[in-house]
Design a protein around this motif. Structure first.
Motif, PDB file in Angstrom:
ATOM      1  N   SER A  41     -25.441 -14.613  -2.026  1.00 21.04           N
ATOM      2  CA  SER A  41     -25.429 -14.912  -0.592  1.00 21.04           C
ATOM      3  C   SER A  41     -24.520 -16.104  -0.373  1.00 21.04           C
ATOM      4  N   PHE A  42     -23.726 -16.029   0.696  1.00 16.17           N
ATOM      5  CA  PHE A  42     -22.779 -17.110   0.979  1.00 16.17           C
ATOM      6  C   PHE A  42     -22.603 -17.198   2.486  1.00 16.17           C
ATOM      7  N   PHE A  43     -22.931 -18.370   3.062  1.00 17.13           N
ATOM      8  CA  PHE A  43     -22.822 -18.581   4.498  1.00 17.13           C
ATOM      9  C   PHE A  43     -22.114 -19.908   4.760  1.00 17.13           C
ATOM     10  N   ILE A  44     -21.247 -19.916   5.760  1.00 21.27           N
ATOM     11  CA  ILE A  44     -20.697 -21.172   6.269  1.00 21.27           C
ATOM     12  C   ILE A  44     -21.043 -21.256   7.745  1.00 21.27           C
TER      13      ILE A  44
ATOM     14  N   MET B 160     -24.153 -22.610   2.668  1.00 24.87           N
ATOM     15  CA  MET B 160     -25.369 -22.183   1.969  1.00 24.87           C
ATOM     16  C   MET B 160     -24.990 -21.112   0.949  1.00 24.87           C
ATOM     17  N   MET B 161     -25.416 -21.300  -0.295  1.00 24.47           N
ATOM     18  CA  MET B 161     -25.041 -20.377  -1.366  1.00 24.47           C
ATOM     19  C   MET B 161     -26.257 -20.067  -2.222  1.00 24.47           C
ATOM     20  N   GLU B 162     -26.345 -18.825  -2.689  1.00 23.92           N
ATOM     21  CA  GLU B 162     -27.471 -18.433  -3.529  1.00 23.92           C
ATOM     22  C   GLU B 162     -26.999 -17.476  -4.611  1.00 23.92           C
ATOM     23  N   LEU B 163     -27.527 -17.652  -5.830  1.00 26.72           N
ATOM     24  CA  LEU B 163     -27.165 -16.791  -6.955  1.00 26.72           C
ATOM     25  C   LEU B 163     -28.380 -16.597  -7.848  1.00 26.72           C
ATOM     26  N   SER B 164     -28.560 -15.370  -8.306  1.00 26.61           N
ATOM     27  CA  SER B 164     -29.629 -15.086  -9.252  1.00 26.61           C
ATOM     28  C   SER B 164     -29.414 -15.861 -10.540  1.00 26.61           C
ATOM     29  N   ASN B 165     -30.487 -16.416 -11.085  1.00 27.96           N
ATOM     30  CA  ASN B 165     -30.395 -17.113 -12.375  1.00 27.96           C
ATOM     31  C   ASN B 165     -30.114 -16.150 -13.519  1.00 27.96           C
ATOM     32  N   PHE B 166     -30.238 -14.853 -13.252  1.00 29.05           N
ATOM     33  CA  PHE B 166     -30.027 -13.837 -14.285  1.00 29.05           C
ATOM     34  C   PHE B 166     -28.849 -12.928 -13.945  1.00 29.05           C
ATOM     35  N   SER B 167     -27.954 -13.409 -13.093  1.00 25.67           N
ATOM     36  CA  SER B 167     -26.816 -12.599 -12.665  1.00 25.67           C
ATOM     37  C   SER B 167     -25.952 -12.174 -13.857  1.00 25.67           C
ATOM     38  N   HIS B 168     -25.443 -10.935 -13.771  1.00 29.02           N
ATOM     39  CA  HIS B 168     -24.524 -10.436 -14.794  1.00 29.02           C
ATOM     40  C   HIS B 168     -23.068 -10.557 -14.350  1.00 29.02           C
ATOM     41  N   LYS B 169     -22.845 -11.119 -13.169  1.00 33.82           N
ATOM     42  CA  LYS B 169     -21.471 -11.305 -12.706  1.00 33.82           C
ATOM     43  C   LYS B 169     -20.724 -12.266 -13.623  1.00 33.82           C
ATOM     44  N   THR B 170     -19.412 -12.096 -13.675  1.00 35.88           N
ATOM     45  CA  THR B 170     -18.566 -13.069 -14.359  1.00 35.88           C
ATOM     46  C   THR B 170     -17.389 -13.393 -13.453  1.00 35.88           C
ATOM     47  N   THR B 171     -16.868 -14.591 -13.573  1.00 39.01           N
ATOM     48  CA  THR B 171     -15.718 -14.972 -12.763  1.00 39.01           C
ATOM     49  C   THR B 171     -14.530 -14.064 -13.062  1.00 39.01           C
ATOM     50  N   LYS B 172     -14.355 -13.676 -14.310  1.00 42.19           N
ATOM     51  CA  LYS B 172     -13.209 -12.839 -14.691  1.00 42.19           C
ATOM     52  C   LYS B 172     -13.240 -11.489 -13.994  1.00 42.19           C
TER      53      LYS B 172
ATOM     54  N   LEU C  39     -36.230 -17.347 -10.499  1.00 43.17           N
ATOM     55  CA  LEU C  39     -35.314 -16.220 -10.316  1.00 43.17           C
ATOM     56  C   LEU C  39     -33.948 -16.602  -9.772  1.00 43.17           C
ATOM     57  N   LYS C  40     -33.875 -17.642  -8.957  1.00 51.75           N
ATOM     58  CA  LYS C  40     -32.620 -17.917  -8.263  1.00 51.75           C
ATOM     59  C   LYS C  40     -32.414 -19.407  -8.031  1.00 51.75           C
ATOM     60  N   THR C  41     -31.154 -19.738  -7.729  1.00 49.36           N
ATOM     61  CA  THR C  41     -30.791 -21.104  -7.360  1.00 49.36           C
ATOM     62  C   THR C  41     -30.044 -21.056  -6.041  1.00 49.36           C
ATOM     63  N   GLU C  42     -30.431 -21.928  -5.119  1.00 49.64           N
ATOM     64  CA  GLU C  42     -29.750 -22.030  -3.825  1.00 49.64           C
ATOM     65  C   GLU C  42     -29.193 -23.436  -3.678  1.00 49.64           C
ATOM     66  N   VAL C  43     -27.957 -23.525  -3.205  1.00 52.48           N
ATOM     67  CA  VAL C  43     -27.321 -24.816  -2.981  1.00 52.48           C
ATOM     68  C   VAL C  43     -26.867 -24.884  -1.528  1.00 52.48           C
ATOM     69  N   VAL C  44     -27.226 -25.975  -0.862  1.00 53.35           N
ATOM     70  CA  VAL C  44     -26.802 -26.211   0.520  1.00 53.35           C
ATOM     71  C   VAL C  44     -25.990 -27.497   0.539  1.00 53.35           C
ATOM     72  N   ILE C  45     -24.802 -27.430   1.156  1.00 52.52           N
ATOM     73  CA  ILE C  45     -23.938 -28.608   1.258  1.00 52.52           C
ATOM     74  C   ILE C  45     -23.654 -28.876   2.735  1.00 52.52           C
ATOM     75  N   PHE C  46     -24.116 -30.026   3.234  1.00 54.77           N
ATOM     76  CA  PHE C  46     -23.823 -30.467   4.600  1.00 54.77           C
ATOM     77  C   PHE C  46     -22.728 -31.522   4.530  1.00 54.77           C
ATOM     78  N   ASP C  47     -21.848 -31.567   5.526  1.00 53.76           N
ATOM     79  CA  ASP C  47     -20.982 -32.739   5.673  1.00 53.76           C
ATOM     80  C   ASP C  47     -20.875 -33.087   7.149  1.00 53.76           C
ATOM     81  N   ASN C  48     -20.536 -34.334   7.435  1.00 51.50           N
ATOM     82  CA  ASN C  48     -20.478 -34.800   8.819  1.00 51.50           C
ATOM     83  C   ASN C  48     -19.045 -34.955   9.300  1.00 51.50           C
ATOM     84  N   GLY C  49     -18.160 -34.157   8.729  1.00 53.07           N
ATOM     85  CA  GLY C  49     -16.748 -34.283   9.062  1.00 53.07           C
ATOM     86  C   GLY C  49     -16.275 -33.331  10.144  1.00 53.07           C
ATOM     87  N   VAL C  50     -14.980 -33.053  10.107  1.00 53.89           N
ATOM     88  CA  VAL C  50     -14.364 -32.109  11.035  1.00 53.89           C
ATOM     89  C   VAL C  50     -14.850 -30.711  10.663  1.00 53.89           C
TER      90      VAL C  50
END
Length: 340
Positions: free
Chosen positions: A194-197, A228-240, A135-146
């Protein structure tokens, strides 16, 4: 009775949603809602198990099968020199089967977040975790910077990290005007479900959240930034559509929306809080102030934001939404007082 493929897939989708929502009896719920017999629902469950979409936990209970993938990008090895490399290496193989609009959203958002790591964080390492089910894809990006909030606070000489986070909600904020528009986080947060920083013990999000999810995160006290980001694999959203909703006919980014519940820990009361909100609003033509879940506002806050700011910037439209009765009364009070 034999259903069309479209109806069958819709019933399966609903069944999966009931499973993910921890329905105590998903088969019964689906049978009653869709007016089909239990044997039909069980046949769909068998198909979903066979296709490795769900697994059985115990009698009558199931869960979606999830796949986890982890990647580490090193600046020393040249992995953080090109966002397209990160996209092709880490994410693209896992979204290539999804609809084009979903791929387009992920390509934009992932590239923007990786660019932030590359150009702003001074991080040596970025770790990318992809968690995906049917149903969905979640992507988590960590960095060790500032940390991102610290970087913004120091660059613009803001007094607090909260001031920095408030500015992110508005958009058009960047510490590198030569190479960045300052729109990436703003639009990414609108495109995702879902979008979290997380950084420096603070959080930026447009989503509702329970404090318990923050307490459970092991990376809470780590240096750097976690997205942390999450989006439905069946989302009807478009960037436009999302971009156009904040732009004029020429495509210029002129609108912004400020969710007060995500900016203040309690109802806003003071002029200083209103000044925080109104800082840099002259970059926009239309501003929506969202009072969802806010129970009250002080007279100083209301007068500063809805009387003094419009008086000094008549070219900018300030529109409050989701006001309860008490907030509406205060809003009308300051406007009426200004007229007399």
């Amino acid at each position: 009775m034999k259903f069309s493929d479209e109806k069958k897939n819709s019933i399966k989708q609903y069944l999966l949603e009931k499973i993910t929502s921890n329905d105590s009896s998903p088969t019964k719920t689906v049978a009653e809602t869709c007016n089909i017999n239990l044997s039909t629902v069980h046949s769909y469950i068998k198909e979903l198990i066979s296709d490795n979409i769900i697994r059985k936990i115990k009698r009558g209970q199931y869960e979606l099968v999830s796949q986890n993938y982890t990647y580490t990008l090193s600046r020393k090895n040249g992995d953080l020199q090109d966002d397209m490399y990160a996209l092709a290496h880490c994410l693209s193989p896992h979204i290539s089967h999804l609809a084009q609009n979903v791929q387009d959203i992920w390509s934009y958002v992932f590239s923007e977040m990786i660019n932030n790591v590359m150009d702003h964080s001074a991080a040596e390492i970025a770790k990318i975790i992809i968690i995906q089910d049917y149903l969905k894809t979640e992507v988590v990006i960590f960095d060790n910077g500032v940390g991102i909030f610290e970087k913004i606070k120091d660059h613009f000489n803001f007094n607090t990290l909260d001031d920095a986070i408030c500015e992110l909600f508005k958009g058009k904020l960047t510490t590198d005007t030569e190479n960045h528009s300052g729109e990436g986080i703003f639009f990414s947060s609108k495109l995702m479900d879902s979008f979290f920083i997380f950084s420096s013990g603070k959080i930026f999000t447009n989503n509702k959240f329970d404090d318990s999810i923050i307490m459970d995160m092991k990376f809470q006290e780590q240096t750097g930034t976690c997205v942390m980001m999450e989006l439905s694999n069946f989302s009807h959203k478009t960037t436009k559509v999302v971009f156009d909703s904040f732009a004029n006919a020429d495509g210029n980014f002129i609108n912004t929306r400020l969710p007060l519940k995500n900016i203040f820990d309690s109802s806003p009361v003071s002029r200083s809080q209103a000044k925080r909100i109104s800082n840099r609003l002259e970059k926009f033509k239309e501003v929506i102030i969202d009072f969802d879940e806010i129970t009250w506002m002080g007279q100083g806050f209301a007068h500063q934001l809805f009387v003094l700011f419009p008086k000094n910037h008549p070219e900018i439209s300030i529109t409050p939404i989701n006001m309860n009765e008490d907030i509406t009364k205060m809003y009308n009070h300051v406007l009426h007082s200004a007229e007399n």
